[in-house]
Design a protein around this motif. Structure first.
Motif, PDB file in Angstrom:
ATOM      1  N   CYS A  77       0.831  -1.209   0.000  1.00 17.35           N
ATOM      2  CA  CYS A  77       0.000   0.000   0.000  1.00 17.35           C
ATOM      3  C   CYS A  77       0.865   1.259   0.000  1.00 17.35           C
ATOM      4  N   PHE A  78       1.944   1.225   0.767  1.00 13.25           N
ATOM      5  CA  PHE A  78       2.855   2.370   0.812  1.00 13.25           C
ATOM      6  C   PHE A  78       3.428   2.662  -0.572  1.00 13.25           C
ATOM      7  N   GLY A  79       3.922   1.606  -1.241  1.00 13.32           N
ATOM      8  CA  GLY A  79       4.469   1.786  -2.587  1.00 13.32           C
ATOM      9  C   GLY A  79       3.423   2.285  -3.566  1.00 13.32           C
ATOM     10  N   LEU A  80       2.182   1.782  -3.439  1.00 12.71           N
ATOM     11  CA  LEU A  80       1.100   2.199  -4.329  1.00 12.71           C
ATOM     12  C   LEU A  80       0.782   3.675  -4.149  1.00 12.71           C
ATOM     13  N   PHE A  81       0.662   4.116  -2.901  1.00 13.14           N
ATOM     14  CA  PHE A  81       0.345   5.520  -2.631  1.00 13.14           C
ATOM     15  C   PHE A  81       1.465   6.442  -3.089  1.00 13.14           C
ATOM     16  N   VAL A  82       2.702   6.027  -2.874  1.00 13.45           N
ATOM     17  CA  VAL A  82       3.833   6.864  -3.271  1.00 13.45           C
ATOM     18  C   VAL A  82       3.866   7.058  -4.790  1.00 13.45           C
ATOM     19  N   SER A 119       3.791  14.296  -5.759  1.00 11.75           N
ATOM     20  CA  SER A 119       4.063  15.689  -5.423  1.00 11.75           C
ATOM     21  C   SER A 119       5.292  15.730  -4.532  1.00 11.75           C
ATOM     22  N   PRO A 120       6.093  16.791  -4.608  1.00 14.45           N
ATOM     23  CA  PRO A 120       7.273  16.883  -3.738  1.00 14.45           C
ATOM     24  C   PRO A 120       6.916  16.799  -2.258  1.00 14.45           C
ATOM     25  N   LEU A 121       5.796  17.436  -1.864  1.00 16.08           N
ATOM     26  CA  LEU A 121       5.398  17.427  -0.465  1.00 16.08           C
ATOM     27  C   LEU A 121       5.038  16.023   0.004  1.00 16.08           C
ATOM     28  N   ALA A 146      12.825  16.525  -9.932  1.00 18.80           N
ATOM     29  CA  ALA A 146      14.023  15.814  -9.475  1.00 18.80           C
ATOM     30  C   ALA A 146      13.936  15.516  -7.981  1.00 18.80           C
ATOM     31  N   PHE A 147      13.465  16.488  -7.218  1.00 20.54           N
ATOM     32  CA  PHE A 147      13.319  16.293  -5.774  1.00 20.54           C
ATOM     33  C   PHE A 147      12.301  15.199  -5.479  1.00 20.54           C
ATOM     34  N   GLU A 148      11.191  15.202  -6.208  1.00 18.49           N
ATOM     35  CA  GLU A 148      10.142  14.198  -5.999  1.00 18.49           C
ATOM     36  C   GLU A 148      10.641  12.801  -6.320  1.00 18.49           C
ATOM     37  N   VAL A 149      11.320  12.639  -7.453  1.00 16.75           N
ATOM     38  CA  VAL A 149      11.836  11.329  -7.854  1.00 16.75           C
ATOM     39  C   VAL A 149      12.837  10.810  -6.830  1.00 16.75           C
ATOM     40  N   THR A 150      13.737  11.680  -6.377  1.00 13.56           N
ATOM     41  CA  THR A 150      14.756  11.279  -5.405  1.00 13.56           C
ATOM     42  C   THR A 150      14.118  10.836  -4.088  1.00 13.56           C
TER      43      THR A 150
END
Length: 199
Positions: A27-32, A37-39, A89-93
């Motif tokens: 579930c965590f991976g799915l939501f992420v 969004s960066p936030l 870039a920040f979001e992906v990282t």
């Protein structure tokens, strides 16, 4: 990156059943992945790190385990910043690091045997469709063991190259690593065949 190995403990995460932890990880991976969004990504990374603290995993161990991954993520972040700008870039990282930390939390607090038991139990309903739960669990076990073995081979090869004072070129490093990895695979295959497990 060295695969995290189960470390016995008495934390809340250690006491949770493996199937509950696997469900949460899914579930965590799915939501992420869905909520981009960066936030949200920094929130997910913060949650993963808090869970690491609750599980008794020190930041020094995390940093040591993820040292090679940090280099790869940094290169990816710079590429994404160049192509899509710093917010992306920040979001992906943050997303990649949060998933890696959460996966490490699971593997550090859950014995492999418990994970395999969950896989077998989850695949039982599919036996009528021809699925063999035991063989799927065996394949998963071999995959996990092989990832650890390849990481160890890479470490040993790097130490051997350094000890001999050889230049760290791809040819010098990758050739012996590839030979040892293939030999490891052949050894595992022969062991399975010797036990009558060939399909």
């Amino acid at each position: 990156m060295r695969i995290s190995v189960y470390q016995p403990g008495e934390s809340i995460l250690h006491r949770l059943p493996a199937n509950h932890k696997l469900l949460f990880l899914f579930c965590f991976g799915l939501f992420v992945v869905i909520f981009r969004s960066p936030l949200f990504s920094i929130g997910a990374l913060t949650m993963a790190l808090i869970i690491s603290v609750l599980a008794g995993i020190s930041f020094s161990k995390l940093l040591k385990s993820f040292r090679p991954l940090v280099v790869v993520v940094l290169i990816l972040a710079l590429f994404q910043w160049w192509i899509n700008g710093w917010p992306w870039a920040f979001e992906v990282t943050a997303t990649i690091l949060s998933l890696a930390v959460m996966a490490s939390n699971y593997s550090t607090t859950t014995p492999v045997d418990e994970t395999l038991d969950v896989i077998v139990a989850g695949l039982r309903p599919f036996e009528r469709l021809g699925v063999n739960p035991e063989k799927v669990a065996l394949a998963a076990s071999l995959m996990i063991g092989s990832l650890w073995a390849i990481g160890q081979i890479a470490k040993d090869t790097n130490e051997a190259v350094t000890a001999r004072g050889l230049a760290r070129t791809p040819q010098v490093y990758l050739a012996p690593m590839a030979v040892r990895t293939v030999a490891h695979g052949q050894e595992k295959g022969e062991a399975l065949v010797g036990r009558g497990i060939s399909t």
